[in-house]
Design a protein around this motif. Sequence first.
Motif, PDB file in Angstrom:
ATOM      1  N   GLY A 296       9.050  -2.312  -6.079  1.00  0.00           N
ATOM      2  CA  GLY A 296       8.456  -1.196  -5.342  1.00  0.00           C
ATOM      3  C   GLY A 296       8.547   0.121  -6.073  1.00  0.00           C
ATOM      4  O   GLY A 296       8.754   1.172  -5.461  1.00  0.00           O
ATOM      5  N   ASP A 297       8.412   0.098  -7.405  1.00  0.00           N
ATOM      6  CA  ASP A 297       8.525   1.309  -8.229  1.00  0.00           C
ATOM      7  C   ASP A 297       9.881   1.990  -8.065  1.00  0.00           C
ATOM      8  O   ASP A 297       9.977   3.219  -8.012  1.00  0.00           O
ATOM      9  N   GLY A 298      10.928   1.197  -7.967  1.00  0.00           N
ATOM     10  CA  GLY A 298      12.262   1.761  -7.798  1.00  0.00           C
ATOM     11  C   GLY A 298      12.510   2.243  -6.387  1.00  0.00           C
ATOM     12  O   GLY A 298      13.185   3.258  -6.171  1.00  0.00           O
TER      13      GLY A 298
ATOM     14  N   TYR B 264       0.806  -1.225   0.000  1.00  0.00           N
ATOM     15  CA  TYR B 264       0.000   0.000   0.000  1.00  0.00           C
ATOM     16  C   TYR B 264       0.839   1.275   0.000  1.00  0.00           C
ATOM     17  O   TYR B 264       0.312   2.381  -0.190  1.00  0.00           O
ATOM     18  N   LEU B 265       2.147   1.165   0.218  1.00  0.00           N
ATOM     19  CA  LEU B 265       2.974   2.346   0.476  1.00  0.00           C
ATOM     20  C   LEU B 265       3.435   3.002  -0.819  1.00  0.00           C
ATOM     21  O   LEU B 265       4.053   2.355  -1.671  1.00  0.00           O
ATOM     22  N   SER B 266       3.159   4.303  -0.963  1.00  0.00           N
ATOM     23  CA  SER B 266       3.641   5.062  -2.120  1.00  0.00           C
ATOM     24  C   SER B 266       5.067   5.532  -1.852  1.00  0.00           C
ATOM     25  O   SER B 266       5.540   5.562  -0.711  1.00  0.00           O
ATOM     26  N   LEU B 267       5.756   5.939  -2.905  1.00  0.00           N
ATOM     27  CA  LEU B 267       7.108   6.455  -2.734  1.00  0.00           C
ATOM     28  C   LEU B 267       7.117   7.725  -1.898  1.00  0.00           C
ATOM     29  O   LEU B 267       8.016   7.929  -1.066  1.00  0.00           O
ATOM     30  N   ASN B 268       6.140   8.583  -2.096  1.00  0.00           N
ATOM     31  CA  ASN B 268       6.077   9.821  -1.316  1.00  0.00           C
ATOM     32  C   ASN B 268       5.902   9.541   0.164  1.00  0.00           C
ATOM     33  O   ASN B 268       6.582  10.131   1.015  1.00  0.00           O
TER      34      ASN B 268
ATOM     35  N   GLY C 244       6.278  -0.337  10.570  1.00  0.00           N
ATOM     36  CA  GLY C 244       5.362  -1.173   9.812  1.00  0.00           C
ATOM     37  C   GLY C 244       5.322  -0.914   8.321  1.00  0.00           C
ATOM     38  O   GLY C 244       5.016  -1.818   7.541  1.00  0.00           O
ATOM     39  N   ASN C 245       5.636   0.295   7.890  1.00  0.00           N
ATOM     40  CA  ASN C 245       5.522   0.623   6.470  1.00  0.00           C
ATOM     41  C   ASN C 245       6.576  -0.065   5.603  1.00  0.00           C
ATOM     42  O   ASN C 245       6.273  -0.551   4.504  1.00  0.00           O
TER      43      ASN C 245
END
Length: 235
Positions: free
Chosen positions: A181-183, A96-100, A150-151
């Motif tokens: 993970g999108d880089g 669920y974690l975005s790079l931002n 956790g992230n």
Amino acid sequence: MVLGSALAVTVAIHVAGDVSGAHLNPAFSLAMCLVGRLSWAKFPIYCFVQLLAGFCASGATYILYYDALQHYTGGNLTVTGPKETASIFATYPSAYLSLNNGFLDQVLGTWLLIVGLLAILDRRNKGVPEGLEPVVIGLLVLAIGVSIGGNCGFPINPARDVGPRLFTYFAGWGPEVFRAGDGWWWVPAVAPMVGATLGTVTYQLLVALHHPEDLVAAPLEASDLGTPPQLECKM
């Protein structure tokens, strides 16, 4: 995992503290440079050695658990999927974690680490009884891990992530370790350095500059910093 990481930090500081200052993290080495307690000329050397240490430690883990890895994966070393094993060595974001959000996670985690470390080593503050610094620093790492790990597994240390990632690249997991993970790989390499800078500025502006005037005006001795001259830092 979190407890093991904290105990490892404690033991590492006990082992190397009086020899090198126990620099385990480029982010903390950066903080020491920013406050004038480490020469900028030494900074790239410290970072390289920390990176190399992470690479070698991963190699030791791989050798120790080689049979287990082969048994579990059947020799198919993958970065994603139900039997991925790359995350044993380096960190990867939750689905669920975005790079931002991941970048913010690492900035905040390293900010907490640096503020805590500077407070622990500052004898003009409450400080820590001499000899107990490794234990208290281990507890700091434990607190960060259990509260915000956790992230993405709270790397908060570029060498702890990039070194093992490089090892897995060469050991059979391949270039996917840098694409997953999108880089994601650059986040734990860059964000902790940003967090270290912000943490150092925060402590200096909000705490270090507000000690009683007689202490601030007096020349700083090694004892004021909470360490002997050769023990520049912890972590």
